[in-house]
Write a protein that holds these residues in place. Sequence first.
Motif, short mmCIF file in Angstrom:
data_model
loop_
_atom_site.label_atom_id
_atom_site.label_comp_id
_atom_site.label_asym_id
_atom_site.label_seq_id
_atom_site.Cartn_x
_atom_site.Cartn_y
_atom_site.Cartn_z
N GLU A 33 0.81 -1.23 0.00
CA GLU A 33 0.00 0.00 0.00
C GLU A 33 0.83 1.27 0.00
O GLU A 33 0.31 2.37 -0.19
CB GLU A 33 -0.96 -0.01 1.18
N ALA A 34 2.12 1.14 0.23
CA ALA A 34 3.03 2.29 0.20
C ALA A 34 4.41 1.79 -0.21
O ALA A 34 4.73 0.61 -0.06
CB ALA A 34 3.10 2.97 1.57
N LEU A 35 5.22 2.72 -0.73
CA LEU A 35 6.59 2.42 -1.15
C LEU A 35 7.52 3.42 -0.50
O LEU A 35 7.11 4.54 -0.17
CB LEU A 35 6.70 2.53 -2.68
N TYR A 36 8.79 3.02 -0.34
CA TYR A 36 9.77 3.92 0.26
C TYR A 36 10.96 4.07 -0.68
O TYR A 36 11.62 3.10 -1.02
CB TYR A 36 10.24 3.39 1.61
N LEU A 37 11.22 5.29 -1.09
CA LEU A 37 12.34 5.61 -1.97
C LEU A 37 13.45 6.21 -1.13
O LEU A 37 13.30 7.32 -0.60
CB LEU A 37 11.91 6.58 -3.07
N SER A 38 14.55 5.48 -0.99
CA SER A 38 15.63 5.96 -0.13
C SER A 38 16.76 6.57 -0.93
O SER A 38 17.03 6.18 -2.07
CB SER A 38 16.17 4.82 0.74
N GLY A 39 17.42 7.53 -0.31
CA GLY A 39 18.60 8.13 -0.93
C GLY A 39 19.71 7.12 -1.10
O GLY A 39 20.45 7.15 -2.09
N ALA A 40 19.83 6.20 -0.14
CA ALA A 40 20.86 5.16 -0.25
C ALA A 40 20.62 4.28 -1.47
O ALA A 40 21.55 3.97 -2.21
CB ALA A 40 20.89 4.31 1.02
N ALA A 41 19.37 3.91 -1.70
CA ALA A 41 19.05 3.06 -2.85
C ALA A 41 19.40 3.77 -4.16
O ALA A 41 19.92 3.15 -5.09
CB ALA A 41 17.57 2.68 -2.84
N ILE A 42 19.14 5.06 -4.23
CA ILE A 42 19.48 5.82 -5.43
C ILE A 42 21.00 5.91 -5.58
O ILE A 42 21.54 5.75 -6.67
CB ILE A 42 18.83 7.22 -5.40
N ALA A 43 21.70 6.16 -4.48
CA ALA A 43 23.17 6.24 -4.53
C ALA A 43 23.76 4.91 -5.00
O ALA A 43 24.66 4.89 -5.85
CB ALA A 43 23.73 6.61 -3.15
N TYR A 44 23.25 3.80 -4.47
CA TYR A 44 23.79 2.49 -4.85
C TYR A 44 23.53 2.19 -6.32
O TYR A 44 24.42 1.72 -7.04
CB TYR A 44 23.16 1.38 -4.02
N THR A 45 22.31 2.45 -6.79
CA THR A 45 21.94 2.02 -8.14
C THR A 45 22.29 3.02 -9.24
O THR A 45 22.54 2.61 -10.37
CB THR A 45 20.44 1.69 -8.21
N ARG A 46 22.29 4.30 -8.94
CA ARG A 46 22.63 5.29 -9.97
C ARG A 46 24.10 5.65 -9.99
O ARG A 46 24.64 5.95 -11.04
CB ARG A 46 21.82 6.57 -9.77
N LEU A 47 24.72 5.65 -8.80
CA LEU A 47 26.11 6.10 -8.72
C LEU A 47 27.08 4.97 -8.39
O LEU A 47 28.29 5.15 -8.51
CB LEU A 47 26.24 7.18 -7.64
N GLY A 48 26.55 3.82 -7.93
CA GLY A 48 27.42 2.73 -7.52
C GLY A 48 28.25 3.10 -6.31
O GLY A 48 29.37 2.62 -6.15
N ARG A 49 27.72 3.99 -5.45
CA ARG A 49 28.44 4.50 -4.29
C ARG A 49 27.58 4.37 -3.04
O ARG A 49 26.35 4.31 -3.13
CB ARG A 49 28.77 5.99 -4.48
#
Length: 124
Positions: A33-49
Amino acid sequence: MTLKQRLTEKAPVVAPGIYDALTASIAAAAGFEALYLSGAAIAYTRLGRSDIGLVSMNEVADVITLVRDRVPTALIVDADNGYGNALNVQRTVRLFERAGATAIQLEDQTLPKRCGHLQDKSLV
């Protein structure tokens, strides 16, 4: 039922972490019913960092927009420390709201920012 209404109930809201429109689609199809978008997830998947403050406000907003194009599910978004001072926080809230965030999470962390699960972080 809106996320705000749902949060008034006693049962917890389970919001799995997502990092792009594909993972949002999978989680929504699974019935969350809800999703969570984390900054860590974006850093890992977009920047590999690791999440050490490299992801910008606009990069997060881009991901919010892409997720929102795929799913209508409530979206809770990590807004880090608002990307600066109080004026930056206002700007971040407006941008994330326009991009489609349902709710945001703000944290008060000193710079340099580090992900919550990393060592050597400091809170205000």
